[in-house]
Design an enzyme around this catalytic site. Sequence first.
Site, PDB file in Angstrom:
ATOM      1  N   PHE A  11      31.321  20.520 -20.861  1.00 56.21           N
ATOM      2  CA  PHE A  11      32.149  20.731 -19.673  1.00 56.21           C
ATOM      3  C   PHE A  11      33.621  20.442 -19.955  1.00 56.21           C
ATOM      4  O   PHE A  11      34.504  21.057 -19.364  1.00 56.21           O
ATOM      5  CB  PHE A  11      31.652  19.871 -18.511  1.00 56.21           C
ATOM      6  CG  PHE A  11      32.335  20.192 -17.204  1.00 56.21           C
ATOM      7  CD1 PHE A  11      32.161  21.421 -16.589  1.00 56.21           C
ATOM      8  CD2 PHE A  11      33.174  19.267 -16.587  1.00 56.21           C
ATOM      9  CE1 PHE A  11      32.801  21.737 -15.391  1.00 56.21           C
ATOM     10  CE2 PHE A  11      33.810  19.564 -15.397  1.00 56.21           C
ATOM     11  CZ  PHE A  11      33.622  20.802 -14.793  1.00 56.21           C
ATOM     12  N   GLY A  66      31.143  12.314 -13.304  1.00 55.50           N
ATOM     13  CA  GLY A  66      32.060  13.445 -13.377  1.00 55.50           C
ATOM     14  C   GLY A  66      31.353  14.786 -13.413  1.00 55.50           C
ATOM     15  O   GLY A  66      31.483  15.612 -12.503  1.00 55.50           O
ATOM     16  N   ASP A  67      30.575  15.033 -14.478  1.00 58.30           N
ATOM     17  CA  ASP A  67      29.795  16.266 -14.574  1.00 58.30           C
ATOM     18  C   ASP A  67      28.313  15.939 -14.734  1.00 58.30           C
ATOM     19  O   ASP A  67      27.557  16.681 -15.337  1.00 58.30           O
ATOM     20  CB  ASP A  67      30.289  17.131 -15.736  1.00 58.30           C
ATOM     21  CG  ASP A  67      30.123  16.459 -17.086  1.00 58.30           C
ATOM     22  OD1 ASP A  67      30.081  15.212 -17.137  1.00 58.30           O
ATOM     23  OD2 ASP A  67      30.026  17.178 -18.107  1.00 58.30           O
ATOM     24  N   GLU A  68      27.931  14.797 -14.173  1.00 56.46           N
ATOM     25  CA  GLU A  68      26.540  14.347 -14.219  1.00 56.46           C
ATOM     26  C   GLU A  68      25.944  14.376 -12.811  1.00 56.46           C
ATOM     27  O   GLU A  68      26.609  14.014 -11.835  1.00 56.46           O
ATOM     28  CB  GLU A  68      26.456  12.925 -14.782  1.00 56.46           C
ATOM     29  CG  GLU A  68      27.005  12.806 -16.199  1.00 56.46           C
ATOM     30  CD  GLU A  68      27.130  11.355 -16.622  1.00 56.46           C
ATOM     31  OE1 GLU A  68      27.403  10.508 -15.752  1.00 56.46           O
ATOM     32  OE2 GLU A  68      26.941  11.084 -17.812  1.00 56.46           O
TER      33      GLU A  68
END
Length: 288
Positions: free
Chosen positions: A178, A217-219
Amino acid sequence: MDIDKSKELILVVDDDLRVCEVLKELLGALQFPTASAVSGAEAMKMLKDKSYTFLLADMKMPEMNGMELIRRCRENFPTVNVIAMTGYADEFKYVDIINAGANDFVKKPIDIAELEAKIIRCITERDLKQELNRLSITDSLTGLFNQRQFYLRLREEIVRSTRQKHPLALILMDLDNFKEYNDKHGHIAGDQALRHVGKSILRSIREGVDSGYRYGGDEFAIILIDSDILIAEEIGKRVRMAIRDGGELRASLGYAVYNEGMNLTDFVSLADSNLYQSKTEAKNGRLN
């Protein structure tokens, strides 16, 4: 704030049937759906049978007076707004009625404009409180629940799973590469991608059963109720495919099924360990 009066349901309780009928007619003219009861016992039964949003309770009634009815309503139906009604202002003090659990108080004979204003105020305050609560547990970017709510809900579901002997599954998910996606497309596109992931999760899980969370965050995380590994993998597959519909985005997933004796940390760690393995396999080209 726009108020949809048709979504409210008011229960008028007064041992004088004429008062009940007059208030039903007046509140009906204001577009409030209204029912009535002539005793506290009848009111409690009606509150159990239907989802009333307001209780207008006369204070001076035989057998169960208004004060006792308010206390019982507050104990058993805490979301119902309560407005007390009385023609005996000296006998029932405002502070005592509020302490019993009422939201407000009106004197008889009732001024319908005053009553409407107090009902509207209660609705506005209730809706504002609900919205603030929603914002406190929601990630504003994705529309999913936030990490704090994840841990609260997971702890509750572990207790429920242990008590009811129902299976419980967990998915942890991480977007692949990401950072590179952000570097290539910019942070605005990155935010749009995260919104897409949030919508993909909500579209893929069972509404009213499972729940999705932005874990970091991108989890992301998904709690799956009454689910074994086969159900978890099927839902995970749907999530991955929905995310891929967005173009370049790919995700790795880690699964865990709760076993009795696990604590919350063990459960999350198992899913996290399986996620790490999934990401390693993805980097090695074994997953497309």
